[in-house]
Enzyme design. Sequence first.
Site, PDB file in Angstrom:
ATOM      1  N   HIS A   1      -4.864  -1.353  -5.256  1.00  0.00           N
ATOM      2  CA  HIS A   1      -5.410  -0.270  -4.437  1.00  0.00           C
ATOM      3  C   HIS A   1      -6.229   0.615  -5.336  1.00  0.00           C
ATOM      4  O   HIS A   1      -5.745   1.068  -6.374  1.00  0.00           O
ATOM      5  CB  HIS A   1      -4.281   0.477  -3.737  1.00  0.00           C
ATOM      6  CG  HIS A   1      -3.593  -0.375  -2.727  1.00  0.00           C
ATOM      7  ND1 HIS A   1      -2.477  -1.123  -3.028  1.00  0.00           N
ATOM      8  CD2 HIS A   1      -3.922  -0.680  -1.442  1.00  0.00           C
ATOM      9  CE1 HIS A   1      -2.125  -1.826  -1.957  1.00  0.00           C
ATOM     10  NE2 HIS A   1      -2.991  -1.584  -0.979  1.00  0.00           N
TER      11      HIS A   1
ATOM     12  N   HIS B   1      -8.193  -1.406  -0.444  1.00  0.00           N
ATOM     13  CA  HIS B   1      -7.180  -2.447  -0.645  1.00  0.00           C
ATOM     14  C   HIS B   1      -7.949  -3.667  -1.100  1.00  0.00           C
ATOM     15  O   HIS B   1      -8.960  -3.996  -0.504  1.00  0.00           O
ATOM     16  CB  HIS B   1      -6.494  -2.833   0.658  1.00  0.00           C
ATOM     17  CG  HIS B   1      -5.883  -1.704   1.420  1.00  0.00           C
ATOM     18  ND1 HIS B   1      -4.548  -1.668   1.699  1.00  0.00           N
ATOM     19  CD2 HIS B   1      -6.414  -0.604   1.983  1.00  0.00           C
ATOM     20  CE1 HIS B   1      -4.281  -0.573   2.417  1.00  0.00           C
ATOM     21  NE2 HIS B   1      -5.401   0.079   2.603  1.00  0.00           N
TER      22      HIS B   1
ATOM     23  N   LYS C   1     -13.061  -4.652   6.651  1.00  0.00           N
ATOM     24  CA  LYS C   1     -12.820  -5.446   5.444  1.00  0.00           C
ATOM     25  C   LYS C   1     -13.901  -6.485   5.185  1.00  0.00           C
ATOM     26  O   LYS C   1     -14.643  -6.868   6.097  1.00  0.00           O
ATOM     27  CB  LYS C   1     -11.461  -6.129   5.533  1.00  0.00           C
ATOM     28  CG  LYS C   1     -11.323  -7.154   6.648  1.00  0.00           C
ATOM     29  CD  LYS C   1      -9.896  -7.705   6.666  1.00  0.00           C
ATOM     30  CE  LYS C   1      -9.692  -8.667   7.826  1.00  0.00           C
ATOM     31  NZ  LYS C   1      -8.305  -9.104   7.959  1.00  0.00           N
TER      32      LYS C   1
ATOM     33  N   ASP D   1      -2.254  -7.869  -5.531  1.00  0.00           N
ATOM     34  CA  ASP D   1      -2.727  -6.738  -4.761  1.00  0.00           C
ATOM     35  C   ASP D   1      -3.219  -5.631  -5.672  1.00  0.00           C
ATOM     36  O   ASP D   1      -2.748  -5.494  -6.801  1.00  0.00           O
ATOM     37  CB  ASP D   1      -1.538  -6.224  -3.937  1.00  0.00           C
ATOM     38  CG  ASP D   1      -1.974  -5.522  -2.685  1.00  0.00           C
ATOM     39  OD1 ASP D   1      -3.197  -5.456  -2.431  1.00  0.00           O
ATOM     40  OD2 ASP D   1      -1.097  -5.031  -1.957  1.00  0.00           O
TER      41      ASP D   1
ATOM     42  N   CYS E   1       0.790  -1.237   0.000  1.00  0.00           N
ATOM     43  CA  CYS E   1       0.000   0.000   0.000  1.00  0.00           C
ATOM     44  C   CYS E   1       0.819   1.283   0.000  1.00  0.00           C
ATOM     45  O   CYS E   1       0.555   2.169  -0.823  1.00  0.00           O
ATOM     46  CB  CYS E   1      -1.041   0.013   1.109  1.00  0.00           C
ATOM     47  SG  CYS E   1      -0.955  -1.290   2.309  1.00  0.00           S
TER      48      CYS E   1
ATOM     49  N   GLN F   1       1.412 -11.156  -3.552  1.00  0.00           N
ATOM     50  CA  GLN F   1       0.002 -10.756  -3.488  1.00  0.00           C
ATOM     51  C   GLN F   1      -0.465 -10.316  -4.860  1.00  0.00           C
ATOM     52  O   GLN F   1       0.259  -9.630  -5.566  1.00  0.00           O
ATOM     53  CB  GLN F   1      -0.165  -9.572  -2.543  1.00  0.00           C
ATOM     54  CG  GLN F   1      -0.067  -9.917  -1.089  1.00  0.00           C
ATOM     55  CD  GLN F   1      -0.388  -8.701  -0.236  1.00  0.00           C
ATOM     56  OE1 GLN F   1       0.143  -7.621  -0.448  1.00  0.00           O
ATOM     57  NE2 GLN F   1      -1.261  -8.884   0.730  1.00  0.00           N
TER      58      GLN F   1
ATOM     59  N   ARG G   1       6.733 -11.161   5.463  1.00  0.00           N
ATOM     60  CA  ARG G   1       6.190 -10.937   6.798  1.00  0.00           C
ATOM     61  C   ARG G   1       6.803 -11.956   7.735  1.00  0.00           C
ATOM     62  O   ARG G   1       6.790 -13.153   7.434  1.00  0.00           O
ATOM     63  CB  ARG G   1       4.665 -11.108   6.785  1.00  0.00           C
ATOM     64  CG  ARG G   1       4.003 -10.151   5.820  1.00  0.00           C
ATOM     65  CD  ARG G   1       2.506 -10.351   5.773  1.00  0.00           C
ATOM     66  NE  ARG G   1       1.926  -9.374   4.858  1.00  0.00           N
ATOM     67  CZ  ARG G   1       0.626  -9.223   4.656  1.00  0.00           C
ATOM     68  NH1 ARG G   1      -0.236  -9.981   5.312  1.00  0.00           N
ATOM     69  NH2 ARG G   1       0.175  -8.321   3.814  1.00  0.00           N
TER      70      ARG G   1
END
Length: 639
Positions: free
Chosen positions: A386, A512, A466, A384, A335, A382, A364
């Site tokens: 945004h 997200h 979420k 991912d 992000c 990911q 992580r």
Amino acid sequence: MPKITLPDGKKLSFPKEVTGLEIAEKISKSLFKQALIMSVDGELKDLYFQIKDDCSVKIFTAKDPEGLDAIRHDTTHIMAMAVQELFPGTKLAIGPAIKDGFYYDFSREEPFTPNDLEKIEIRMKEIIEKDEKTRREVWEREKTKKHYSALGEKYKVELVDMIPEDNEVSIYYHGEWYDLCRGPHLLSTGRIGKYFKLTKVAGAYWRGDSKNEMLQRIYGTGWASQKDLDDYLKRIEEAEKRDHRKLGKEMDLFHFREESPGSVFWHEKGWALFQKLINYMRAKQDLAGYKEVNTPEVLDRLLWEKSGHWEKYGENMYTSETPDEKVFAIKPMNCPGHIQVFNQGLKSYRDLPLRITEFGKVHRYEPSGALHGLLRVRAFTQDDAHIFCSEDQITSECLNVTNLILEIYKDLGFENVILKYADRPAVRVGEDEIWDKAEASLLKAVKASKLEYSINKGEGAFYGPKIEFVLRDAIGRDWQCGTVQVDLNLPGRLDASYVDKDGTKKVPVMLHRALFGSLERFIGILIENYAGKFPFWISPLQTVVIPISEDFEEYAKKVSTKIREAGITSMVDLKNHNLNYKIRDHSLAKIPLLIICGKKEVDSNSVTIRRLDSNKQENMELNSFLKKFSALNKAPSNI
RNA sequence: GCCCUUGUAGCUCAGCUGGUAGAGCAAUUGAUUUGUAAUCAAUAGGUCCGCGGUUCGAAUCCGUGCGGGGGCACCA
């Protein structure tokens, strides 16, 4: 003169107070024999509970979920009894029925061994054979606490304190042994049956809190019949056969090693699968209006401090110090990077919604005990994105994401999807008013999706609420994969803004979203869902060409080349083995399509195919084969 | 991270109470040239997870570290 209403509406009258067992007897002989517990006006009770007033009663047997739960609950009591007999001094915590079985938490210095489990199981069966009568007593609260304190059963004392003031403190006896328990229980230990098995010992914190003492939990599985128990054990075995760690090794997809726990070494075939999924998603996202970017993996500590990650998420971040003594963090999320991309150049309301996507690899530092094959790793990719948008676009953008997720899941064989909505957690950034707004818009989208949803209280991300997308696999297991999160905090912290219609600067909302969540994890789920037998279009090695003998090697090579030219993966098996051997070998390797070439095929410029799990032979002309399977080499929604 | 458990050939596993390792498959070589789920034979292959200790002697016993597995906690 209680009048009893039965579930089918029938009414029975009794001259004086009556027990559940007597009612069962009145209904039928078989029910009398099979009755386990009952409900009186919806409340579960022992069968020997005396009914004085008019009410509705339902009698449960092992066929009812309530009855099965009661069996499991009784079994765990018997286990505790056996444990205290065999291992005097062992203290009790709690012992509930759970999905497929039960457990009991014990406090004892010495660990239980697998050998102990066998002994306990034998003793349990003896107790059941003795058919000990069950008896319920109500004890005075203070007396109970004193009693248990004197025995050193400190957890029972705590449990008494947790019983609401207006509830009775009940003690259940099975023969001489007794336990503090809400009940209800079966009439006697003989009604439990012996269809159970103690499965494992594990550590478990008292009241689920890692600050508390660790207890020893013994798990068991319990059923209403031998057949149900056998079926359950078989189901477990089936699930083990699908284990992606096992199949990943067998199919040569990936491996893990000590030097980097929780990080995947992808082999050729696993990586091919990985790339296929990414390419597939790229195309889908492109059509859905996403812009793909790529941002750095290592970013200055100052950025993470500003975003709030350093404080709220620091424990899980890998950091790195450079020779010039600057501190960097390896990104655990994409992000902040995406906000930096958004911040380049002046953005107007006309640019919104701006959908930025990245197949970003994040790291992580997960607790070592959490690691689990591909399903829980420390480094993962990911899918991912945004989405920067205005407040009034939140709901429609969330719906767009939902539709995209459903389409993609369906292509990959998952039709059964449910939603989980999670609201603000205790540890969070941002004002409560902002959270109010974010939660309201997201919940609106959840409702608009018309999908089934449940609420996860306090489970949101630290920056916003979420939705989680949970899919159900081929053998009925649920996996949480995709997610959409509304974030009204981070863009402001990292100075994102756009110029609105009225010329004023505004902070955009950021959504997200991840579709698979983690490519690694999703591949793990895919492997288990398909038991390694991937659909043709994503199979990492789609065809193996097998010449019948050396004489046909040239033709086989030619066919394999043609197949690869058509965009289908292929290899030729030139090993010095006979056809049977090769068919077995590649079938076990779960290759979807075997292509056999011999004299017949050379003469007619054709191929004979054999599909996985079929022994049918299909001969077709090479060109029509190529045409047919090129057309099938796509996601179902693209065919 | 915590509790229990586990670590032997590329893979799956055997190795009893301590006497420096064994099978099947895979691999290699040779023979065989095969029409739909294992052709035959020979050969080669091991810091018994690392480190330390006990012992005349350790894959085996003890300690410790690392990894794996099952749970608990964690999953932003």
